[in-house]
Enzyme design. Structure first.
Site, PDB file in Angstrom:
ATOM      1  N   GLN A   1       1.166   5.186   6.215  1.00 11.48           N
ATOM      2  CA  GLN A   1       2.350   4.713   5.480  1.00 11.48           C
ATOM      3  C   GLN A   1       3.319   5.863   5.191  1.00 11.48           C
ATOM      4  O   GLN A   1       2.885   6.989   4.947  1.00 11.48           O
ATOM      5  CB  GLN A   1       1.944   4.090   4.137  1.00 11.48           C
ATOM      6  CG  GLN A   1       1.281   2.747   4.218  1.00 11.48           C
ATOM      7  CD  GLN A   1      -0.149   2.799   4.707  1.00 11.48           C
ATOM      8  OE1 GLN A   1      -0.525   2.095   5.643  1.00 11.48           O
ATOM      9  NE2 GLN A   1      -0.954   3.647   4.086  1.00 11.48           N
TER      10      GLN A   1
ATOM     11  N   GLU B   1       0.831  -1.206   0.000  1.00 13.48           N
ATOM     12  CA  GLU B   1       0.000   0.000   0.000  1.00 13.48           C
ATOM     13  C   GLU B   1       0.867   1.258   0.000  1.00 13.48           C
ATOM     14  O   GLU B   1       0.605   2.216  -0.724  1.00 13.48           O
ATOM     15  CB  GLU B   1      -0.923  -0.007   1.223  1.00 13.48           C
ATOM     16  CG  GLU B   1      -1.929   1.117   1.238  1.00 13.48           C
ATOM     17  CD  GLU B   1      -2.848   1.067   2.447  1.00 13.48           C
ATOM     18  OE1 GLU B   1      -3.677   1.989   2.585  1.00 13.48           O
ATOM     19  OE2 GLU B   1      -2.728   0.132   3.261  1.00 13.48           O
TER      20      GLU B   1
END
Length: 501
Positions: free
Chosen positions: A207, A164
């Protein structure tokens, strides 16, 4: 005389015919027809909602990777597919409207050639941890639903956090033309630019991904990609339970635990005129907060929450959901995770963008430095719900959380990722770039497009210009001579008939 004329005309016509045939044997060139478009569909099944993106690229690809543009998008109504756990068929049914929209947006003759991918992120990762059977059931149902449409279904998977993060990085740099750019010569060229890092804040995870010249001490944080004929080595990490919604849940769980009261809790990050009630299961029925469940625990018990609007207390309590002490490497971000030094520019998107946008809208501060971020955050934390509503009436349902989320982002970026006054100025907060949504979906289709077979370009045969012009002139002369000859024959026959009569 008549016989001579007939012989000359016949010979000329015969000669023209021979020359025309010879011109047709002249060497020809192969002319490439403009390529058709290939289409691809990605369903981004996030923790809080699902979005469908349609992309397209020329059928003949550049260095093995399609030059992709966003064609259209559709946002699924309701929550993420993980929110339908235990509701048979509900997750699949929620996708129908957007899949029908895809059928209208993609030319019918390309439906069977259009690959469709579904990628589920942190919401499904958490569900798989707590109830793998329910997670598997949801995936099977959405697979069956997508297969019922006339597309080329390629699979539904739960992406890892690293995937991701890296696909988000690919999206950012592709849209900024850091891989390739359209040159003045009318074709795509390698840009030669430096890449920028990607900061993504979703609902259940966050992230960070960027190129680094430093050694990545933990191989789990290292990934290599090949795009447009070049290789890129990245640092990437995904922090599960540190997305916006799960971070808010962690803060509330910490306050319940630290205050030792399961009936009422004071929340320094909520506005001073705000009160609400929650069931304990809304706070503690998550893998991210299960370890902080009070004893005894009744998931159906209600807890009252009262805001105090205290910025300093909010900052201190928020910092406690991070661990900055333990580090098994030469340096860490938080929770014992290795991270090299921040370098280069970054793009921050998803919840980063929405929070940054609200801070600027509500305070009037143009946030360019870390000091301005702190100033704007403190100003919002000192506001009441009534004051916030006047400044952003269209965001009423989110207002209670903006102080908490802004403080969380401040701690995450400045203490967690170690952005300083200089490096923070290199962060751009954006929702879109080049008319495309920023997220992992475009990066994913760019990567998988390198695995899709190219379609052969259409080829046509063409004469060189000189032969074509010569043939055109000869055929014109041939037709003119034939017409004149036929006209002459008609005139002579008329005269012959008149002489007889």
């Amino acid at each position: 005389m008549d016989k001579l004329l007939k012989f000359v005309v016949s010979a000329a016509l015969f000669l023209f015919g021979i020359v025309s045939i010879l011109l047709l044997t002249v060497s020809i060139r192969e002319m490439r027809e403009p390529p058709q478009y290939m289409y691809g569909v990605v369903l981004d099944a996030g923790s809080s909602h699902t979005a469908l993106y349609i992309y397209r690229w020329p059928a003949d690809k550049l260095n093995g990777t399609g030059v992709v543009t966003q064609h259209s998008e559709c946002h699924v109504e309701g929550g993420g597919i993980s929110s339908y756990a235990g509701q048979r068929g509900a997750a699949a049914h929620s996708l129908e409207a957007c899949l029908k929209q895809a059928m209208r947006d993609i030319p019918p003759e390309r439906h069977h050639r259009t690959p469709v991918y579904l990628g589920a992120t942190a919401g499904m990762r958490l569900l798989k941890m707590t109830n793998p059977d329910k997670a598997s059931q949801i995936l099977q149902e959405v697979k069956q639903k997508i297969r019922s449409f006339p597309f080329n279904f390629r699979g539904a998977v739960i992406l890892s956090g690293q995937e991701e993060g890296v696909y988000g990085w690919v999206t950012v740099n592709y849209l900024l033309e850091n891989f390739i750019k359209y040159g003045y010569v009318g074709r795509w060229l390698n840009s030669g630019r430096k890449t920028v890092g990607a900061l993504d804040l979703g609902g259940a995870s966050t992230q960070i991904s960027f190129e680094t010249p430093e050694t990545v001490e933990n191989e789990l944080n290292s990934m290599t990609l090949r795009l447009y004929g070049q290789e890129y080595s990245l640092y990437t990490h995904s922090y599960l339970c540190y997305g916006r919604e799960e971070a808010l849940r962690q803060m509330l769980a910490y306050l319940v635990e630290s205050q030792g009261n399961t009936s009422k809790v004071y929340h320094p990050c909520y506005p001073s005129d705000f009160t609400d009630v929650f069931k304990l299961e809304q706070v503690f029925d998550s893998p991210c907060t299960a370890s902080k469940r009070p004893e005894p625990y009744n998931p159906h018990s209600w807890i009252s929450v009262e805001g105090t609007g205290d910025y300093q207390s909010c900052l201190g309590n928020t910092s406690n959901i991070f661990s900055f002490q333990f580090c098994p490497f030469s340096q860490c971000s938080f929770n014992g995770v290795f991270q090299p030094n921040i370098s280069g520019g970054f793009m921050a998107f998803s919840a980063y963008f929405f929070t940054h946008s609200f801070l600027q809208q509500s305070t009037g501060i143009n946030i360019r430095t870390s000091a301005q971020l702190e100033e704007a955050t403190q100003a919002v934390c000192n506001m009441t719900i009534e004051e916030m509503t006047k400044k952003a009436p269209d965001l009423k349902k989110y207002l209670k959380d903006y102080c908490a989320v802004a403080v969380y982002i401040q701690v995450l970026m400045l203490r967690g990722y170690n952005f300083d006054e200089h490096s923070f100025q290199n962060v751009a907060f954006q929702k879109k770039a080049a008319e495309a949504s920023v997220g992992w979906a475009l990066g994913y289709i760019l990567s998988v497009s390198s695995l899709l077979p190219e379609e052969p370009a259409g080829i046509r045969k063409g004469l060189c210009p000189a032969a074509w012009i010569g043939l055109l002139i000869l055929l014109t002369v041939l037709l003119t001579a034939t017409f004149c000859y036929m006209a002459l024959l008609v005139i002579r026959r008329k005269r012959s008939n008149e002489g007889v009569s």
